[in-house]
Write an enzyme that holds these catalytic residues in place. Sequence first.
Site: not given
Length: 497
Positions: A281, A355
Amino acid sequence: MAILSFNARKIDRLADHKSEMLVVPLFIDHILKDDLSAVDQQLAGPITNTLALGDFSGELGTHASLAGNSSLQRLVLVGCGDATLFDRAAQRKFAQTLSAVMSKGKAKQATVTLAHLTIDDDDLAYLLEDIGKHTTLACYVYGATIAAPKNPALLKKVTVNMGIRLTAAKAKQRLAAGQAIGEGANLARHLGNLPANVCTPRFLSKQARRLAKGYPNVKTSVLGEKRMTELGMGSLLSVGRGSDEESQLIVMEYRGGSAKEAPYAIIGKGITFDTGGISLKPGMKMDEMKYDMGGAASVFGTVQAIADLALPINLVALVAAAENMPSGRATKPGDVVTSLSGKTIEILNTDAEGRLVLCDALTYVGRFKPREVVDIATLTGAIVVALGHHATGVFSNDDELANALITAGTRAGDRGWQMPLWNDYQQQLDSRFADVANIGTGGAGSVTAACFLARFAENYKWAHLDVAGTAFLGNPKGATGRPVPMLVDYLRSRAGQ
Ligand code: BES
Ligand code: MN
Ligand code: ZN
């Protein structure tokens, strides 16, 4: 554990009552009903004088603090707005206002008089829950990693004057229920706010063991990396591969129903820090990724609250905990892993890690034969684009379950909004090198994330709550405790309450 004590009773003559702070609800009509004018007269007219000066309008969300005398030391007028518009939402706002005033003041004890509020008994019961909940929330102050915490709340004791409506026992029960929900949300805030060097996956396991110690009907077990490897949880394990912190699958079982009753299940995303991994990120606001275990935090808060409420249901609560870090051992874009379900996953972006931990937990929860499963996750930035910080995204393979969650959220002041989970989006996840890719190719990032999870939740009724916009706020920075109120309300309604 509780720092606040709540009491409810009928106070016969309010003018003779002793209190450090008397909270007086007033509508914009400024009418002093029953014993409120006696209180005003006894104190030589502070309320009528304030109203005559125009210093208090009675609008919802406003208040005025007045000095009293040695037995009623402070008077706080709290606005209720227009009496004809005093619905549940207005009552909640009123409860929030008085809770903020009580928690920020110098008084250690406060009395709230509700005797003259003409609302029906059902609304009154919910108002009591709101007061218990919001006062508890308002008294939360983060202090865990501060040497000399500033401004701790001084309030210790709240007395509610009920008049002759609900029995004192019923009223106390509703205050206690609100307090349990508030404390559950505060536990979620506490865990969420802790820095990631304290709140690691193994720290979360310790929290689960602590809950099991505190509540005889909560049992905790933890699967470490060795056990998860034996079971074949290649997807969950791929996320923590670059981290020095061991990944954990935490299992808490609450027994409030009979042994043969199928449990409800909740599953929290517990990424204790999300750097993005090799798909790193940007640095800006990366500190906020300590909140990436907000779903897990809400699972702990919910377990605690339903144990406090002694709900007559069974509940399985899972937390899929890992730290997402880059390193020489970290998972790389393009790597293919095999999930517990047997499905292979092409990890095209290591920042879509939530996920990956959740899918193995969704498969694992099947062994408990759950009635329904709800997962809670700070899953996508895209849900913040869609709904901002107001509503939690609700995705479900069962519309009745989605509606139950949305209704619960509305009732609890912790709203959700349904998002689509149509098959049309599924093809975005097709992969040439595995059964499924971990990111979509087009828009609707929060929908494709939910579609990924749906492939692992085919055997039961399931809902997914994307709380990336609601579990924490950026300004002022902090965990909100959401969606604990929604989840507790949902489970209470499933328990027939
Ligand atoms: N934890 C983030 C989602 C997030 C973003 C939570 C902002 C709270 C605030 C999640 O793991 C993530 O990185 N999602 C990616 C998915 C993308 C790579 C498909 C995102 O939302 O950008
Ligand atoms: Mn991520
Ligand atoms: Zn994440």
